[in-house]
Design a protein around this motif. Sequence first.
Motif, PDB file in Angstrom:
ATOM      1  N   LEU A  42      34.569  41.101  32.139  1.00 41.82           N
ATOM      2  CA  LEU A  42      33.830  42.245  32.650  1.00 41.82           C
ATOM      3  C   LEU A  42      32.441  41.811  33.081  1.00 41.82           C
ATOM      4  N   ASP A  53      37.711  49.565  40.301  1.00 43.64           N
ATOM      5  CA  ASP A  53      37.669  48.411  39.405  1.00 43.64           C
ATOM      6  C   ASP A  53      36.830  48.656  38.149  1.00 43.64           C
ATOM      7  N   ASP A  55      35.989  49.677  34.543  1.00 39.06           N
ATOM      8  CA  ASP A  55      36.692  49.866  33.272  1.00 39.06           C
ATOM      9  C   ASP A  55      35.965  51.004  32.548  1.00 39.06           C
ATOM     10  N   LYS A  68      35.889  45.287  36.126  1.00 40.81           N
ATOM     11  CA  LYS A  68      36.883  44.284  35.743  1.00 40.81           C
ATOM     12  C   LYS A  68      36.876  43.153  36.765  1.00 40.81           C
TER      13      LYS A  68
END
Length: 294
Positions: A42, A53, A55, A68
């Motif tokens: 991350l 994308d 998280d 991510k």
Amino acid sequence: MPSLLQRVKSKMAIFAHRKARGMLDGEYGSVFRCRSLDFDDLRAYVPGDEVRDIDWKASARHGSPLIKRYVAVRRQTVLLIADTGRNMAAEARDGETKKDIAVMALGVVGYLAHRHGDVVGLVCGDANGSRAIPAKAGESHLERLLREVDSATALDSGPSNIDGQLEHVARTVKGRHLLFVVADERAADAGTEQLLRRLRAQHEILWLTIRDADLVGERHSSHDAVSVADSALLPGHLAASPDVAAAYARAAVERDAGRHAMFRRAGITEGHVTGSAGVMTELFALLERHRRAG
């Protein structure tokens, strides 16, 4: 002999800070839309990242958005395609030699590929023929490719004919690759468009046009200009003529519109630069437009 790749890397470092370079890396990584990816780690969200994308669970725990990051399971092949005909030894819009701008652009894309674990090859040449260097990994290999383009481009090279290099790729290259083409300004042509459509059915294609020098206007009245393509002379007093300047501008606009339409119909993303100072910015925009078009 100074390293061409080191020159490219130095300009990349000067261009932007860490976050902006990460955004450029991200845009490059998005080109191969079908590549197989594994989760890596991350990182903090930066403007321009894909919202999909994020998280969200990790972001909630961290207190700020986290993206991510993924790594490719398999290597991809990037094929640099360069015009090394005598047109590329001419002056570009900002006063640099087109060859130097081409080396910068090819070096940036090649180095991004290297950072992503991809392999890089080269097809270059002029109307007299094409040369191909197979794709490999490593900075020393990339330096070799840049030196090939730099040494092959001169005023005594053969006439420019990027179609010859594209035809070589169409005949000899198997599999799906990313083709990054660098050439000077050209007019639209039905044969070229057919060839581009054929290549686009198999490959991802990015095209960077290096703009010609502006040969008209008051600042050119003191000297004559010569075309490296055919040695045609444009006397300085004609270059300063308002009527000549207006006709030149109209012809340039028509040629640009025809070329843009050709690329659009073929499904190819095109960018253009006037000097090496604009290469990084235009490549980022080119990659982003290609991602959005896909």
